[in-house]
Design an enzyme around this catalytic site. Structure first.
Site, PDB file in Angstrom:
ATOM      1  CG  HIS A 128     -86.031  93.621  29.207  1.00  0.00           C
ATOM      2  ND1 HIS A 128     -86.871  94.479  29.856  1.00  0.00           N
ATOM      3  CD2 HIS A 128     -85.502  92.819  30.156  1.00  0.00           C
ATOM      4  CE1 HIS A 128     -86.857  94.215  31.151  1.00  0.00           C
ATOM      5  NE2 HIS A 128     -86.036  93.199  31.363  1.00  0.00           N
ATOM      6  CG  HIS A 156     -81.761  91.272  35.195  1.00  0.00           C
ATOM      7  ND1 HIS A 156     -83.080  91.128  35.517  1.00  0.00           N
ATOM      8  CD2 HIS A 156     -81.129  90.166  35.674  1.00  0.00           C
ATOM      9  CE1 HIS A 156     -83.257  89.965  36.155  1.00  0.00           C
ATOM     10  NE2 HIS A 156     -82.081  89.367  36.266  1.00  0.00           N
TER      11      HIS A 156
END
Ligand SMILES: CC(C)=CCC/C(C)=C/CC/C(C)=C/COP(=O)(O)O
Length: 295
Positions: free
Chosen positions: A258, A216
């Site tokens: 993440h 992303h």
């Protein structure tokens, strides 16, 4: 007797200093693993050192001090292997650098894990910021590959100018390149997602069980740079594009998907991916020529 490490030697060479520092570093890590919160520089007790006699750190230490012992034990052999002897300390010094790099890397990763855990405030509905999780998931979808590819294809189809079509074609190629490059790096690095992540992500590949780098974040950085360069946007819209890219990165950590370093590296990688796309820019004329050759 070395006061820090408790073994007998006449340590004067670079190799010996290297051995001391490697041992101290190795000891510091085993200490910090077993006993979080204590100082890394703490001097081990003789009792502890005795217990460490058979552990890997001590084994490394024994291996690294062996050249010194060989040197000390026989002056005849020292003179016989003179030039080689002079090289040994240098070799050991060179091995010292990776150990410092290792310490720096491990420290960075420890800080990264700690920060990521603290920032993962909407990893669960009942997390401290759990109420903003739905909003974070909308931001997540806005940076997903499928909507980006779908919107790009739609714009390419709807565009009534060759220039517009060329831009959308290159954006499409950039998005595909991004999926491939991120997949390759994820498969090579194989860093697991944070333990507090819930794997409830919309449409992902098997390689997306890995977290480094954030796909992303690469898409957000590359896409934002692409839009800011090729679309004529009013200043407030340009600010919104930048803000969106930052929010996509932040939402990855807040959702617990993440670690911070995955996102930071993702931004960097996406930024340079855009430079690659510019370098490999495909013109519609060039594409038609290529299709003509192939067809
Ligand atoms: C046509 C084609 C190859 C589409 C692929 C789109 C797709 C499924 C991209 C993956 C998006 C995704 C879940 C990335 C993972 O992002 P992270 O930020 O979690 O690394």
């Amino acid at each position: 007797m070395c006061p820090a490490l408790g073994w007998n030697s006449e340590m004067t060479s670079c190799a010996d200093r290297a051995a001391v520092q490697r041992a101290t570093a190795g000891h510091a890590f085993s200490q910090s693993k077993n006993n979080a919160g204590r100082s890394l520089n703490r001097t081990p007790s003789p009792h502890l050192l005795q217990r460490q006699g058979s552990d890997p750190t001590s084994a490394r230490l024994r291996a690294s001090e062996s050249p010194t012992r060989r040197r000390g034990s026989s002056s005849a052999s020292a003179s016989a292997t003179g030039p080689q002897q002079q090289q040994l300390p240098e070799e050991d010094c060179m091995r010292l650098n990776p150990s410092f790099a290792g310490i720096a890397l491990r420290s960075l990763l420890a800080i990264d894990l700690w920060m990521s855990k603290r920032l993962g405030v909407c990893a669960e509905e009942d997390s401290s910021w759990g109420s903003v999780r739905p909003l974070m998931k909308i931001i997540e979808i806005s940076g997903h590959g499928i909507p980006w590819i779908a919107v790009t294809l739609y714009c390419m189809w709807k565009s009534d100018s060759a220039a517009g079509q060329e831009i959308m074609l290159n954006l499409l190629l950039a998005l595909l390149l991004d999926v491939v490059l991120v997949g390759i790096v994820k498969a090579l690095v194989r860093r697991r997602r944070p333990s507090h992540n819930r794997m409830d992500m919309f449409a992902s590949f098997s390689v997306d069980r890995y977290s480094f780098p954030s796909g992303h974040a690469t898409r957000a950085a590359m896409g934002a740079r692409f839009l800011l360069t090729h679309l004529v946007l009013a200043a407030p819209v340009r600010v919104l594009v930048l803000l969106w890219a930052v929010l996509v990165g932040l939402s990855r950590v807040m959702l617990g998907r993440h670690n911070v370093t995955d996102v930071a590296f993702g931004f960097l990688m996406g930024y340079f991916q855009y430079s690659l796309v510019e370098a490999l820019w495909v013109s519609t004329a060039g594409l038609q020529k290529l299709l003509g050759v192939l067809g």
